[in-house]
Design a protein around this motif. Structure first.
Motif, short mmCIF file in Angstrom:
data_model
loop_
_atom_site.label_atom_id
_atom_site.label_comp_id
_atom_site.label_asym_id
_atom_site.label_seq_id
_atom_site.Cartn_x
_atom_site.Cartn_y
_atom_site.Cartn_z
N TYR A 147 0.83 -1.20 0.00
CA TYR A 147 0.00 0.00 0.00
C TYR A 147 0.86 1.25 0.00
N CYS A 148 0.33 2.31 -0.56
CA CYS A 148 1.01 3.59 -0.55
C CYS A 148 1.41 3.89 0.90
N PRO A 149 2.66 4.31 1.13
CA PRO A 149 3.13 4.51 2.51
C PRO A 149 2.53 5.72 3.21
N LYS A 194 -0.30 7.52 5.03
CA LYS A 194 -1.48 7.06 5.77
C LYS A 194 -2.79 7.64 5.26
N SER A 251 -2.96 5.30 1.22
CA SER A 251 -3.00 3.83 1.33
C SER A 251 -3.58 3.14 0.10
N CYS A 259 2.96 7.60 -6.44
CA CYS A 259 1.68 6.94 -6.21
C CYS A 259 0.68 7.45 -7.25
N PHE A 273 7.45 8.06 -3.38
CA PHE A 273 7.82 7.07 -2.38
C PHE A 273 8.91 6.18 -2.96
N CYS A 306 11.99 0.33 -0.73
CA CYS A 306 11.83 0.30 0.73
C CYS A 306 10.37 0.37 1.16
N GLN A 307 9.50 0.77 0.24
CA GLN A 307 8.06 0.93 0.48
C GLN A 307 7.77 1.92 1.60
N VAL A 308 8.45 3.06 1.52
CA VAL A 308 8.29 4.16 2.47
C VAL A 308 8.27 5.48 1.68
#
Length: 127
Positions: free
Chosen positions: A9-11, A13, A16, A31, A38, A42-44
């Motif tokens: 999921y998109c990091p 909040k 998402s 995204c 992002f 690292c998915q952050v």
């Protein structure tokens, strides 16, 4: 059908959005829903000031933008971290045998814990 291991999921909040991990070596990504950058590896949220390998070595509580800026400042000033409490230490003068306020003693050159002025890791005399 998307495998569970291929989705993330998109990091951010407040977004998402469901995304697909294509296992490519892509780092900087956008995204498609919120249009923010992002790191797909690292998915952050995007960490432009630090490489992915350096980012992965950070503790989970050190991955915010301000923490990364502090790491870059410390690197530029050649500060070292206590191997015990991880606080930054600056050597102004004297030998490289450091004694932190937490009681840990270490070699300023390589950061290894040391009991005396001969470093067990780099083998250098710290005087």
């Amino acid at each position: 059908m998307i495998q569970a291991s291929e989705k993330f999921y998109c990091p951010f909040k407040d977004c998402s959005a469901l995304l697909v991990d294509e296992k490519a070596e892509i780092e900087e990504s956008e995204c498609p829903e919120c249009r923010r950058l992002f790191c797909a590896k690292c998915q952050v949220p995007w960490h432009s000031e630090i490489s992915c390998s350096d980012f992965q070595e950070l503790n989970l509580n050190e991955r915010q933008r301000e923490d990364i800026q502090m790491m870059n400042l410390a690197q530029g000033k050649e500060w070292k971290r206590c191997p015990n409490c991880r606080i930054f230490v600056e050597r102004i003068s004297g030998c490289g045998f450091m004694s932190c306020r937490c009681g840990c003693t270490f070699c300023y050159r390589c950061g290894a814990p040391a009991k005396d002025h001969l470093c067990p890791k780099c083998g250098q005399l710290t005087r």
